[in-house]
Design an enzyme around this catalytic site. Structure first.
Site, PDB file in Angstrom:
ATOM      1  N   ASP A 203       0.818  -1.218   0.000  1.00  0.00           N
ATOM      2  CA  ASP A 203       0.000   0.000   0.000  1.00  0.00           C
ATOM      3  C   ASP A 203       0.851   1.269   0.000  1.00  0.00           C
ATOM      4  O   ASP A 203       0.396   2.329   0.422  1.00  0.00           O
ATOM      5  CB  ASP A 203      -0.990  -0.015   1.172  1.00  0.00           C
ATOM      6  CG  ASP A 203      -0.281  -0.131   2.506  1.00  0.00           C
ATOM      7  OD1 ASP A 203       0.958  -0.324   2.507  1.00  0.00           O
ATOM      8  OD2 ASP A 203      -0.956  -0.013   3.538  1.00  0.00           O
TER       9      ASP A 203
ATOM     10  N   HIS B 221      23.327   2.203 -18.598  1.00  0.00           N
ATOM     11  CA  HIS B 221      22.255   2.538 -17.652  1.00  0.00           C
ATOM     12  C   HIS B 221      22.494   1.896 -16.289  1.00  0.00           C
ATOM     13  O   HIS B 221      21.587   1.349 -15.668  1.00  0.00           O
ATOM     14  CB  HIS B 221      20.888   2.132 -18.220  1.00  0.00           C
ATOM     15  CG  HIS B 221      20.492   2.973 -19.393  1.00  0.00           C
ATOM     16  ND1 HIS B 221      19.564   2.572 -20.328  1.00  0.00           N
ATOM     17  CD2 HIS B 221      20.897   4.201 -19.792  1.00  0.00           C
ATOM     18  CE1 HIS B 221      19.438   3.520 -21.247  1.00  0.00           C
ATOM     19  NE2 HIS B 221      20.232   4.515 -20.941  1.00  0.00           N
TER      20      HIS B 221
ATOM     21  N   ASP C 279      19.828  16.918 -17.481  1.00  0.00           N
ATOM     22  CA  ASP C 279      20.438  15.626 -17.791  1.00  0.00           C
ATOM     23  C   ASP C 279      21.914  15.883 -18.066  1.00  0.00           C
ATOM     24  O   ASP C 279      22.274  16.309 -19.162  1.00  0.00           O
ATOM     25  CB  ASP C 279      19.712  15.022 -19.017  1.00  0.00           C
ATOM     26  CG  ASP C 279      20.243  13.647 -19.395  1.00  0.00           C
ATOM     27  OD1 ASP C 279      21.062  13.089 -18.650  1.00  0.00           O
ATOM     28  OD2 ASP C 279      19.820  13.145 -20.455  1.00  0.00           O
TER      29      ASP C 279
ATOM     30  N   HIS D  45      19.451  13.810 -27.419  1.00  0.00           N
ATOM     31  CA  HIS D  45      17.996  13.649 -27.524  1.00  0.00           C
ATOM     32  C   HIS D  45      17.370  14.967 -27.102  1.00  0.00           C
ATOM     33  O   HIS D  45      18.013  15.793 -26.453  1.00  0.00           O
ATOM     34  CB  HIS D  45      17.525  12.496 -26.626  1.00  0.00           C
ATOM     35  CG  HIS D  45      18.068  12.565 -25.214  1.00  0.00           C
ATOM     36  ND1 HIS D  45      17.513  13.350 -24.241  1.00  0.00           N
ATOM     37  CD2 HIS D  45      19.161  11.982 -24.643  1.00  0.00           C
ATOM     38  CE1 HIS D  45      18.216  13.223 -23.121  1.00  0.00           C
ATOM     39  NE2 HIS D  45      19.233  12.412 -23.338  1.00  0.00           N
TER      40      HIS D  45
ATOM     41  N   TYR E 284      33.574   3.903 -24.315  1.00  0.00           N
ATOM     42  CA  TYR E 284      33.466   2.877 -23.282  1.00  0.00           C
ATOM     43  C   TYR E 284      34.366   1.705 -23.654  1.00  0.00           C
ATOM     44  O   TYR E 284      34.179   1.078 -24.697  1.00  0.00           O
ATOM     45  CB  TYR E 284      32.005   2.419 -23.162  1.00  0.00           C
ATOM     46  CG  TYR E 284      31.057   3.606 -23.052  1.00  0.00           C
ATOM     47  CD1 TYR E 284      30.784   4.206 -21.820  1.00  0.00           C
ATOM     48  CD2 TYR E 284      30.482   4.181 -24.202  1.00  0.00           C
ATOM     49  CE1 TYR E 284      29.953   5.323 -21.733  1.00  0.00           C
ATOM     50  CE2 TYR E 284      29.658   5.293 -24.128  1.00  0.00           C
ATOM     51  CZ  TYR E 284      29.395   5.860 -22.892  1.00  0.00           C
ATOM     52  OH  TYR E 284      28.588   6.974 -22.822  1.00  0.00           O
TER      53      TYR E 284
ATOM     54  N   ARG F 110      31.785   9.690 -20.437  1.00  0.00           N
ATOM     55  CA  ARG F 110      30.735  10.417 -21.160  1.00  0.00           C
ATOM     56  C   ARG F 110      30.717  11.841 -20.619  1.00  0.00           C
ATOM     57  O   ARG F 110      30.929  12.056 -19.429  1.00  0.00           O
ATOM     58  CB  ARG F 110      29.365   9.741 -20.979  1.00  0.00           C
ATOM     59  CG  ARG F 110      28.221  10.485 -21.676  1.00  0.00           C
ATOM     60  CD  ARG F 110      26.936   9.652 -21.843  1.00  0.00           C
ATOM     61  NE  ARG F 110      26.290   9.305 -20.593  1.00  0.00           N
ATOM     62  CZ  ARG F 110      26.284   8.104 -20.043  1.00  0.00           C
ATOM     63  NH1 ARG F 110      26.925   7.101 -20.631  1.00  0.00           N
ATOM     64  NH2 ARG F 110      25.673   7.869 -18.909  1.00  0.00           N
TER      65      ARG F 110
ATOM     66  N   GLU G  74      28.156  15.123 -20.886  1.00  0.00           N
ATOM     67  CA  GLU G  74      26.809  15.464 -21.363  1.00  0.00           C
ATOM     68  C   GLU G  74      26.383  16.836 -20.856  1.00  0.00           C
ATOM     69  O   GLU G  74      26.407  17.111 -19.655  1.00  0.00           O
ATOM     70  CB  GLU G  74      25.789  14.412 -20.871  1.00  0.00           C
ATOM     71  CG  GLU G  74      24.348  14.751 -21.215  1.00  0.00           C
ATOM     72  CD  GLU G  74      23.365  13.642 -20.840  1.00  0.00           C
ATOM     73  OE1 GLU G  74      23.629  12.902 -19.876  1.00  0.00           O
ATOM     74  OE2 GLU G  74      22.328  13.527 -21.522  1.00  0.00           O
TER      75      GLU G  74
HETATM   76  N1  GLY Z   1      20.399   9.873 -18.540  1.00  0.00           N
HETATM   77  C1  GLY Z   1      19.905   9.306 -19.711  1.00  0.00           C
HETATM   78  C2  GLY Z   1      20.540   9.891 -20.898  1.00  0.00           C
HETATM   79  O1  GLY Z   1      21.584  10.472 -20.802  1.00  0.00           O
HETATM   80  O2  GLY Z   1      19.998   9.856 -21.950  1.00  0.00           O
HETATM   81 MN    MN Z   2      22.225  11.494 -19.083  1.00  0.00          MN
HETATM   82 MN    MN Z   3      20.880  12.192 -21.978  1.00  0.00          MN
END
Ligand code: GLY
Ligand code: MN
Ligand code: MN
Length: 445
Positions: free
Chosen positions: A36, A240, A268, A351, A385, A403, A405
């Protein structure tokens, strides 16, 4: 976000809907975490984008041209006892006064009222398959209208997804949306700085996750936009990775991909840095290949360039860098054509970003990569990677997942990096981490 912002969005969408139509958007259901206990509630992005209404058990209805008002909200009624247990509700009066509904009805009465609103409409804008629990009821409502045929009432003949119209709107961010995204990016960048400063060998990955989450929440980002990835060494090669439960080793790199959500808008951001604060020569060499690729990709974020331009720039730069380091062998043009980089770079360079981390909006128009336009926001996130055991790759590169970003807005004249508040140059990262040597020397509790 002010009520006027939501009302403006509804007006714009209403102007695009056909005259004899009705649009129906359900709120997301509350979701169970265990028995619950529920997950923290997150509104459906499409529903919230148009209504600003933060509660579950609601349906927004838009009826272009309806004389008594075009925006109808079905929602829960006030209920002092339920509210004592489970929290406040806007109720019907609140839906009208605070959320701009022209009419509000109890959600419990939706089966009686909604079919009437569908009468004599030609088409229904409704995204089938997104809310399976509602799809079946939608068919029942339609059949209720069909049963009135002998009374001269016409039932809608067409169901159309609202996605195309609505997602094109969501793709181009308004000034208010950019403000929210800047705040999410600013808080998230500072959270990354905090994690860099707190990091030292012997800590657990989740302890750095805690630093990030603490900074998000203290600064108004009540939830992470997605589960944080905190991957030391080899874990950085799992795209991920979210277990976040390994110990951080001296000499390893650490990849953190984390962003907070502010007012339902996501950041992100990924940074990769040495656990002990100083890059080795090999780490620095590989890192700088990714950094160069990221700069080359960001350079392509300009109005009029197409969506794929940053990705092409990134794979070219990564390929050249890998050749220079002796990891790939051949000529750049041939290796790019053969996609030889894919062994070490298997995802795309970005994206759309917005209310959803992987935000809505088409990437191609008429089969062609679409052009970038002012108001779009995207991520630019090349990486490399090289897990341990990579055949044919010198050992010194093994165990590195890198990475970088950033969140980038397309402006009228070029671009703006929203996440620039956290360093990515080797020197700047080392300087930021060195500034905290006192803390880092402290033994782990
Ligand atoms: N954190 C997911 C991506 O970088 O697309
Ligand atoms: Mn990301
Ligand atoms: Mn991303």
């Amino acid at each position: 976000m002010r009520a006027g912002e939501f009302s403006k969005r509804r007006q714009r969408l209403l102007a695009m809907l056909d005259a004899d139509s009705i649009a129906i958007l359900p709120a997301a259901p509350a979701r169970t975490r265990s028995r619950d206990v529920e997950h923290p509630y997150r509104p459906d992005s499409d529903f919230y984008y148009l209504s600003g209404f933060p509660e579950p058990e609601a349906i927004a209805v838009l009826v272009p041209g309806r004389r008594q008002g075009q925006f109808i909200l079905f929602c829960r009624e006030r209920d002092p006892e339920m509210e004592t247990w489970n929290g406040r509700r806007a109720g019907l009066a609140g839906a009208v006064e605070r959320y701009g509904a022209d009419d509000a009805f109890p959600i419990a009465d939706v089966d009686d009222i909604l079919p009437g609103l569908m009468e004599n409409k030609e088409r229904v804008y409704y995204s089938m398959g997104t809310h399976p629990e509602l799809d079946q009821r939608m068919i029942e409502w339609l059949n209720r209208v069909r049963q009135k045929a002998r009374a001269g009432i016409h039932a809608p003949g067409e169901f159309i997804s609202l996605d195309h119209l609505l997602h094109e709107m969501r793709l181009i961010k308004s000034a208010a949306e950019i403000q929210a995204m800047k705040k999410a990016a600013k808080v998230s960048a500072a959270a990354h700085c905090r994690a860099m400063q707190a990091c030292r060998p012997g800590m657990m990955e989740y302890q750095l996750e805690a630093e990030l989450l603490h900074h998000f929440m203290v600064n108004g980002c009540r939830h992470p936009a997605y589960p944080a990835i905190v991957g030391g060494g080899e874990n950085g090669c799992i795209l991920h990775y979210t277990e976040n439960e390994s110990e951080l080793n001296d000499g390893d790199l650490l990849l953190i991909d984390a962003g907070g959500e502010y007012d339902n808008y996501a950041a992100d951001i990924t940074r990769t840095f040495p656990v002990n604060g100083t890059f080795t020569a090999a780490q620095k060499a590989l890192y700088e290949v990714v950094l160069k690729a990221q700069y080359a990709a960001i350079e392509q974020v300009q109005p009029g360039k197409h969506w794929n331009a940053p990705h092409l720039a990134a794979v070219k730069a990564l390929t050249k860098g890998l050749i220079k380091l002796g990891i790939l062998k051949g000529t750049p043009a041939k290796l790019v054509k053969e996609e030889a980089y894919r062994r070490f770079y298997m995802h795309r360079t970005g994206h759309w970003l917005g209310m959803d981390v992987h935000d809505v909006g088409d990437y191609k128009v008429d089969g062609q990569w679409r052009e970038l336009e002012p108001g779009m926001v995207l991520t630019v996130e090349p990486g490399l990677y090289i897990p341990a055991g990579s055949k044919g790759v010198a050992k010194k590169w093994w165990g590195m997942g890198i990475r970088i970003e950033d969140d980038v807005r397309v402006t009228r004249t070029g671009h703006e990096v929203l996440s620039s508040g956290v360093p990515k140059e080797v020197d700047a990262i080392e300087a930021l981490m060195a500034g905290e040597t006192q803390r880092r020397r402290r033994p782990v509790a």
